[in-house]
Design an enzyme around this catalytic site. Structure first.
Site, short mmCIF file in Angstrom:
data_model
loop_
_atom_site.label_atom_id
_atom_site.label_comp_id
_atom_site.label_asym_id
_atom_site.label_seq_id
_atom_site.Cartn_x
_atom_site.Cartn_y
_atom_site.Cartn_z
N ASP A 48 97.94 54.88 -27.37
CA ASP A 48 98.73 55.95 -26.72
C ASP A 48 99.71 55.34 -25.72
O ASP A 48 99.65 55.60 -24.52
CB ASP A 48 97.81 56.97 -26.03
CG ASP A 48 96.99 56.36 -24.88
OD1 ASP A 48 96.67 57.11 -23.93
OD2 ASP A 48 96.70 55.14 -24.92
N ASP A 96 99.80 49.73 -20.59
CA ASP A 96 98.90 48.66 -21.01
C ASP A 96 98.73 48.63 -22.53
O ASP A 96 98.44 47.56 -23.09
CB ASP A 96 97.55 48.74 -20.29
CG ASP A 96 96.87 50.10 -20.37
OD1 ASP A 96 97.56 51.11 -20.56
OD2 ASP A 96 95.64 50.14 -20.26
N ASP A 97 98.95 49.77 -23.20
CA ASP A 97 99.00 49.75 -24.66
C ASP A 97 100.15 48.87 -25.13
O ASP A 97 100.00 48.05 -26.04
CB ASP A 97 99.21 51.15 -25.22
CG ASP A 97 98.20 52.17 -24.75
OD1 ASP A 97 98.28 52.56 -23.56
OD2 ASP A 97 97.33 52.54 -25.54
N ASN A 106 87.82 56.50 -13.61
CA ASN A 106 89.11 56.36 -12.93
C ASN A 106 89.88 57.67 -12.88
O ASN A 106 90.63 57.93 -11.96
CB ASN A 106 89.98 55.24 -13.56
CG ASN A 106 90.25 55.46 -15.04
OD1 ASN A 106 89.79 56.42 -15.63
ND2 ASN A 106 91.01 54.55 -15.63
N GLU A 129 86.25 57.75 -17.36
CA GLU A 129 87.44 56.94 -17.60
C GLU A 129 88.40 57.77 -18.47
O GLU A 129 87.98 58.61 -19.28
CB GLU A 129 86.99 55.65 -18.33
CG GLU A 129 88.09 54.71 -18.72
CD GLU A 129 88.73 55.14 -20.04
OE1 GLU A 129 88.02 55.66 -20.91
OE2 GLU A 129 89.95 54.99 -20.15
N ASN A 159 90.35 57.56 -21.25
CA ASN A 159 90.32 57.72 -22.71
C ASN A 159 89.16 58.60 -23.16
O ASN A 159 89.27 59.32 -24.15
CB ASN A 159 90.24 56.36 -23.40
CG ASN A 159 91.55 55.60 -23.34
OD1 ASN A 159 92.62 56.20 -23.19
ND2 ASN A 159 91.47 54.28 -23.42
N HIS A 189 94.09 47.31 -18.82
CA HIS A 189 92.88 47.71 -19.53
C HIS A 189 92.92 47.38 -21.04
O HIS A 189 92.03 46.72 -21.56
CB HIS A 189 92.65 49.22 -19.37
CG HIS A 189 92.67 49.70 -17.96
ND1 HIS A 189 91.58 49.60 -17.11
CD2 HIS A 189 93.66 50.29 -17.24
CE1 HIS A 189 91.90 50.12 -15.92
NE2 HIS A 189 93.15 50.54 -15.97
O1 RIB Z 1 91.61 54.17 -18.38
C1 RIB Z 1 92.55 53.30 -18.95
C2 RIB Z 1 92.95 53.77 -20.30
O2 RIB Z 1 93.58 55.04 -20.22
C3 RIB Z 1 94.00 52.85 -20.95
O3 RIB Z 1 93.86 52.90 -22.34
C4 RIB Z 1 95.31 53.48 -20.53
O4 RIB Z 1 96.36 53.19 -21.45
C5 RIB Z 1 94.96 54.94 -20.60
O5 RIB Z 1 95.10 55.37 -21.94
CA CA Z 2 95.80 53.34 -23.75
#
Ligand code: RIB
Ligand code: CA
Length: 324
Positions: free
Chosen positions: A11, A15-16, A159, A165, A167, A243
């Site tokens: 997505d 960081d993707d 987070n 978290e 995702n 991540h």
């Molecule tokens: O919590 C971090 C994740 O959520 C990562 O994959 C970031 O891209 C978001 O999708």
């Molecule tokens: Ca991601």
């Protein structure tokens, strides 16, 4: 050298994008396809971002297949406050030269793994909606993948909420299907990804990477906003956590991570805990459905990432030189 065939479900998302760049540069990763899902931003933008990053890092022939535009049951949860409205922070890279491949990501996940049974590792670094639907439509997916690795969850803090978290929180029902499918999920969660920080020292090492650094990596990292606070969070002075790069790098170099067997259950009903990955490291062996990452070799991780980025930078070119 053992080449690993992988599919990345993502997505993009800062960081993707950095994870896709890593995949483009690591010589032992053979990226068979990129599937996109709604998450950090809407599906239209995650797909457009995947296409433009794919082209920019020199993988124009890798198919990008769009997937689910929203979670299975819940309203969409986005992270524009972290990744910016574009989804790529302050990065501005050229539009893609072509659009997504036809068909749906769910069907691609099934057909690609059926064509090469036991050979492709599925790496999911966004909400698990596509993967869950693929499991419902094609249950044989469980036995046709080589491995399944996710960036998601946490044996400890979350987070997006104290318990969850992003995702997982974005689509807890999908995550419950994935962890309950009968395969063993390698869970690369916040327990290790919050240790993989793009510190100032790391960013300094990126500055010689030409257009890759100047147009994608550094501006996207600079654009990470509202990172979570508190001890061990991205904003504790360490820098943004990359991540998703941890999950992809762990497939290229499994020795980066220390993983423990566990039973992971996903909370879908809790008023305060929805999306929590309830992790039992004391479960009986035959009850374990996951390998949970509990430590990462941060030094080796960044060496591997910078090495892969150097390979990509050689393709992308010198700073300030936009190819005609
Ligand atoms: O919590 C971090 C994740 O959520 C990562 O994959 C970031 O891209 C978001 O999708
Ligand atoms: Ca991601």
């Amino acid at each position: 050298m053992t080449v690993q065939k992988v599919i990345i479900d993502c997505d993009p998302g800062i960081d993707d994008a950095l994870a896709l760049a890593f995949a483009a540069g690591h010589p032992e990763l053979d990226l068979r396809g990129i599937t996109t899902v709604a998450g950090n931003v809407g599906l239209d933008k995650t797909t457009a971002n995947a296409l433009r990053v794919r082209d920019f890092v020199g993988m124009p022939d890798v198919p990008v297949i769009a997937g689910c535009p929203r979670p299975l049951l819940r309203p969409p949860l986005h992270a524009r406050d972290v990744h910016g409205d574009s989804g790529l922070g302050a990065a501005s890279i050229p539009a893609a030269s072509s659009g997504p491949a036809g068909g749906h990501a769910v069907d691609f996940l099934a057909s690609a793994t059926a064509t090469e049974p036991g050979q492709i590792t599925l790496i999911a670094i966004g909400p698990l909606t596509n993967v869950a639907l693929a499991l419902r439509l094609y249950p044989e997916l469980v036995s046709q993948v080589r491995n399944v690795v996710i960036m998601g969850g946490s044996a400890g803090r979350g987070n997006v909420t104290p318990a969850a978290e992003f995702n997982i929180a974005a689509d807890p029902e999908a995550a419950a299907i994935v962890f309950g499918a009968g395969w063993t999920v390698t869970m690369v969660g916040l327990d290790v990804t919050l240790q993989a920080r793009a510190t100032a020292a790391v960013r300094d090492r990126m500055r010689g990477l030409g257009r890759l650094a100047d147009e994608l990596v550094l501006p996207s990292l600079a654009g990470y906003r509202n990172v979570s606070r508190g001890p061990g969070s991205e904003s504790d002075g360490g820098g943004p956590a990359v991540h998703d790069v941890c999950a992809v790098a762990s497939v290229a170099a499994p020795e980066l991570l220390t993983c423990l067997p566990a039973r992971v259950e996903v909370e879908t009903a809790g008023r305060w805990t929805s999306g929590m990955t309830v992790t039992d490291f004391n479960a009986a062996d035959d009850a374990c459905n996951a390998r949970v990452a509990v430590a990462i070799d941060g030094g080796a991780f960044w060496d591997l990432v910078l090495d892969a980025y150097a390979r990509v930078a050689a393709k992308v070119g010198a700073a300030g030189v936009t190819p005609r």
